[in-house]
Design a protein around this motif. Sequence first.
Motif, PDB file in Angstrom:
ATOM      1  N   GLN A 281      -1.259 -16.523  15.810  1.00 45.90           N
ATOM      2  CA  GLN A 281      -1.385 -15.547  14.945  1.00 45.90           C
ATOM      3  C   GLN A 281      -2.484 -16.034  13.657  1.00 45.90           C
ATOM      4  N   VAL A 282      -2.771 -17.539  13.240  1.00 45.94           N
ATOM      5  CA  VAL A 282      -3.418 -18.208  12.601  1.00 45.94           C
ATOM      6  C   VAL A 282      -5.510 -17.198  12.381  1.00 45.94           C
TER       7      VAL A 282
ATOM      8  N   VAL B 271      12.146 -13.854   6.266  1.00 39.21           N
ATOM      9  CA  VAL B 271      13.524 -13.143   6.651  1.00 39.21           C
ATOM     10  C   VAL B 271      13.312 -11.914   7.890  1.00 39.21           C
ATOM     11  N   PHE B 272      13.268 -10.878   7.393  1.00 33.95           N
ATOM     12  CA  PHE B 272      13.325  -9.159   7.928  1.00 33.95           C
ATOM     13  C   PHE B 272      12.720  -9.278   9.217  1.00 33.95           C
ATOM     14  N   VAL B 273      11.358 -10.008   9.836  1.00 28.85           N
ATOM     15  CA  VAL B 273      10.194  -9.286  10.550  1.00 28.85           C
ATOM     16  C   VAL B 273      10.353 -10.463  11.295  1.00 28.85           C
ATOM     17  N   ALA B 274      10.061 -10.135  13.030  1.00 28.41           N
ATOM     18  CA  ALA B 274      10.043 -10.910  13.653  1.00 28.41           C
ATOM     19  C   ALA B 274       8.165 -10.079  14.633  1.00 28.41           C
ATOM     20  N   PRO B 275       7.371 -10.830  15.244  1.00 29.80           N
ATOM     21  CA  PRO B 275       6.169 -10.950  16.175  1.00 29.80           C
ATOM     22  C   PRO B 275       6.991  -9.541  16.507  1.00 29.80           C
ATOM     23  N   GLY B 276       5.704  -8.178  16.348  1.00 29.83           N
ATOM     24  CA  GLY B 276       6.243  -6.762  16.702  1.00 29.83           C
ATOM     25  C   GLY B 276       6.423  -6.504  16.192  1.00 29.83           C
ATOM     26  N   ASP B 277       6.850  -6.799  14.785  1.00 33.43           N
ATOM     27  CA  ASP B 277       8.575  -5.290  14.253  1.00 33.43           C
ATOM     28  C   ASP B 277       7.595  -5.010  13.223  1.00 33.43           C
ATOM     29  N   GLU B 278       7.122  -4.152  12.597  1.00 31.75           N
ATOM     30  CA  GLU B 278       6.903  -2.813  11.731  1.00 31.75           C
ATOM     31  C   GLU B 278       7.064  -2.645  10.365  1.00 31.75           C
ATOM     32  N   VAL B 279       5.469  -2.522   9.454  1.00 32.99           N
ATOM     33  CA  VAL B 279       6.395  -2.839   7.968  1.00 32.99           C
ATOM     34  C   VAL B 279       4.765  -1.558   7.861  1.00 32.99           C
ATOM     35  N   ILE B 280       6.260  -1.009   7.016  1.00 32.87           N
ATOM     36  CA  ILE B 280       5.221   0.591   6.043  1.00 32.87           C
ATOM     37  C   ILE B 280       4.542   0.240   4.932  1.00 32.87           C
ATOM     38  N   LEU B 281       2.959   0.834   4.818  1.00 32.22           N
ATOM     39  CA  LEU B 281       2.689   0.058   3.433  1.00 32.22           C
ATOM     40  C   LEU B 281       2.437   1.491   2.915  1.00 32.22           C
ATOM     41  N   PRO B 282       2.233   2.423   2.382  1.00 30.22           N
ATOM     42  CA  PRO B 282       2.086   3.359   1.475  1.00 30.22           C
ATOM     43  C   PRO B 282       0.324   3.051   0.766  1.00 30.22           C
ATOM     44  N   SER B 283      -0.911   2.953   1.909  1.00 26.54           N
ATOM     45  CA  SER B 283      -1.603   2.338   1.094  1.00 26.54           C
ATOM     46  C   SER B 283      -2.805   3.814   0.623  1.00 26.54           C
ATOM     47  N   PRO B 284      -4.091   3.245  -0.187  1.00 31.12           N
ATOM     48  CA  PRO B 284      -4.086   2.031  -0.485  1.00 31.12           C
ATOM     49  C   PRO B 284      -2.779   1.165  -1.794  1.00 31.12           C
ATOM     50  N   THR B 285      -2.467   0.028  -1.367  1.00 33.74           N
ATOM     51  CA  THR B 285      -1.494  -0.843  -1.641  1.00 33.74           C
ATOM     52  C   THR B 285      -2.018  -2.354  -1.626  1.00 33.74           C
TER      53      THR B 285
ATOM     54  N   TYR C 231       0.762  -7.932   0.982  1.00 23.89           N
ATOM     55  CA  TYR C 231       1.405  -7.133   2.371  1.00 23.89           C
ATOM     56  C   TYR C 231       1.035  -6.493   3.497  1.00 23.89           C
ATOM     57  N   GLU C 232       0.074  -6.890   3.608  1.00 23.02           N
ATOM     58  CA  GLU C 232      -0.771  -6.484   5.011  1.00 23.02           C
ATOM     59  C   GLU C 232      -0.704  -8.479   5.509  1.00 23.02           C
ATOM     60  N   PHE C 233      -1.171  -8.842   4.476  1.00 22.69           N
ATOM     61  CA  PHE C 233      -1.763 -10.224   4.636  1.00 22.69           C
ATOM     62  C   PHE C 233       0.212 -10.842   6.111  1.00 22.69           C
ATOM     63  N   ALA C 234       0.611 -10.760   5.004  1.00 23.56           N
ATOM     64  CA  ALA C 234       1.919 -11.364   5.135  1.00 23.56           C
ATOM     65  C   ALA C 234       2.554 -11.230   5.951  1.00 23.56           C
ATOM     66  N   THR C 235       2.806  -9.925   6.395  1.00 22.72           N
ATOM     67  CA  THR C 235       3.092  -8.868   7.930  1.00 22.72           C
ATOM     68  C   THR C 235       2.296  -9.558   8.649  1.00 22.72           C
ATOM     69  N   LYS C 236       0.996  -9.829   9.197  1.00 27.85           N
ATOM     70  CA  LYS C 236       0.341 -10.157   9.741  1.00 27.85           C
ATOM     71  C   LYS C 236       0.362 -12.129   9.848  1.00 27.85           C
ATOM     72  N   VAL C 237       0.572 -12.879   8.761  1.00 28.56           N
ATOM     73  CA  VAL C 237       1.023 -13.805   9.008  1.00 28.56           C
ATOM     74  C   VAL C 237       2.565 -14.087   9.965  1.00 28.56           C
ATOM     75  N   VAL C 238       3.839 -13.335  10.032  1.00 33.90           N
ATOM     76  CA  VAL C 238       4.663 -13.560  10.625  1.00 33.90           C
ATOM     77  C   VAL C 238       4.516 -12.935  12.019  1.00 33.90           C
ATOM     78  N   GLY C 239       3.165 -12.663  12.222  1.00 35.41           N
ATOM     79  CA  GLY C 239       3.665 -11.211  13.447  1.00 35.41           C
ATOM     80  C   GLY C 239       3.596  -9.796  13.733  1.00 35.41           C
ATOM     81  N   GLY C 240       3.935  -9.549  12.578  1.00 36.96           N
ATOM     82  CA  GLY C 240       4.625  -8.269  11.943  1.00 36.96           C
ATOM     83  C   GLY C 240       3.022  -7.366  12.264  1.00 36.96           C
ATOM     84  N   ILE C 241       3.642  -5.938  12.309  1.00 34.65           N
ATOM     85  CA  ILE C 241       2.840  -4.656  13.107  1.00 34.65           C
ATOM     86  C   ILE C 241       2.360  -4.235  11.399  1.00 34.65           C
ATOM     87  N   PRO C 242       1.170  -3.637  10.296  1.00 31.16           N
ATOM     88  CA  PRO C 242       1.642  -3.323   9.288  1.00 31.16           C
ATOM     89  C   PRO C 242       1.073  -1.848   9.578  1.00 31.16           C
ATOM     90  N   ILE C 243       1.780  -1.018   9.102  1.00 31.73           N
ATOM     91  CA  ILE C 243       1.336   0.752   9.139  1.00 31.73           C
ATOM     92  C   ILE C 243       1.100   1.015   8.254  1.00 31.73           C
TER      93      ILE C 243
END
Length: 361
Positions: free
Chosen positions: A12-13, A98-112, A116-128
Motif C-alpha cells: 500500500q505504501v 476498524v471497519f475496512v479490510a483490503p479490497g473493501d469499498e468506501v463511498i466518497l461523495p466528491s469533491p470532498t 478520506y481517500e488517503f486514509a482509505t488507501k492506507v488500509v488497502g480499501g478502494i475509494p469509490i
Amino acid sequence: MKSSLESLLNSQVLLLPSKKPAAAKGPNSIRLDKGELPFAPSPLVIEALKREISQINRYPELLGGSLRKALAQYTQAKVEQIILGNGSDDLIELILKVFVAPGDEVILPSPTFFIYEFATKVVGGIPINVARNKQFDIEIEDILARLNSKTKIIFLANPNNPTANLTSREKIIELLEKSDCLVVVDECYYEIAGLSVIDLIESYPNLLVLRSFSKSFGLAGIRLGYALASSQIIDYLYRLAQLFPVNRLALVAGEAALGDLGYIEENIKKIIQQRVLLQQGLEALGLQVYPSATNFLFARTTGITSAELVESLAQQEIYLADFGLKQGLDAYYLRIAVGSERENELLLQAISEKITGDIIK
Ligand SMILES: Cc1ncc(COP(=O)(O)O)c(C=O)c1O
C-alpha cells in the motif's frame, strides 16, 4: 541486504505519494489556505496550558478522563459514546482501520475532504468517488447505486470541504435508512454551521459523527477531535486506538475551551460577518462564490485559472488553496478561509490588482 527494500514494504505504501515540507511562511504572511481561524485561543485555554505544562513528565489519562466527561455534557451524549483523537484526521484513520479490510469499498461523495481517500488507501480499501451534482449537493440515488456487499463506509462531510455546502438532515436520514454500511457524518464545522445529527446516534446504529476542535474552537495546532456513536462502535474503535492518542496539553486545552463557549460564539459571529463581506467583495471582482456554512468560501474564477491566481498571490505571501483540476473540478476553483477584517481587505485588494493588472497588460 540481499533483497530490495521495496520487497519488504506493505505494498500500500507504494500507492501513496511522498510528503514534502511546504515552503516556510513569513510571520506577516496571510494564511487563508488551511481553513484556520485567524484568532488566538481563549485566554482560559492559554492559562490552562500554562498550568499543565509542568506536568508533561506524566502520561495523559488513558481514555481522556475529564475531557470526555465535559464533552458528554456539551453534546448530551453518554461518556461511553465518545472517543477522543489526535485531530479528527486521526479518528478518520482509526475508523478505516476498524471497519475496512483490503479490497473493501468506501463511498466518497466528491469533491470532498481528501483525507478520506488517503486514509482509505492506507488500509488497502478502494475509494469509490460518487460525483456531487452541480450545486455540490449529494444525490442519494447515485450513492445507493454504488452500494454492494463490499461497501463498508460512506463519508459525508457536513458541511463539505472544499465546497462549503450543507446536506439536509432529511437526506442524511434517508441515507441512514437505505444503507447497511457505516455512515460517517463529519461535523468538523458544527459550531459555525449549526446543523447536527448527533441526536440520531441512539436511533441509528450505523451512524458515527465526527467533530473537531480545530475550526470553531481555533485549536488546529493542538490536534484534538472526537467522535460520537453507539457505545459498541466506540468500544471497537478504542480497541485499535493508541494507548495515549491525545496529549496532556490537548486534553486541558479542550476542557478549557468548552468552559469558555461565550468566546467561541463571539469569534463565530465575527467570522460570519466577515464571510458575508468577503463574499460580496469577491463577487464584485467577478468571482463566483458558492453558499457557505463554514469559515471558508469556495469560489470560481473566470478568465484566469485558479492556479495562476493562487500562485500570483503567494508571491505576495497571501496563501489560498487551489482546487483547479482536482477531484473532477475544472481549472477555476479555489478555497479561501475567512481571515481577520484586515487580512480580507488585503486579499481583496491583491485580487483586484491582479485582475485589473492582467486586463491592462
Ligand atoms: C471536513 C473535515 N474533516 C476533518 C478535518 C480535519 O480536522 P482536524 O484538524 O480535527 O484533523 C478537516 C480539516 O480541514 C475537514 O475539513
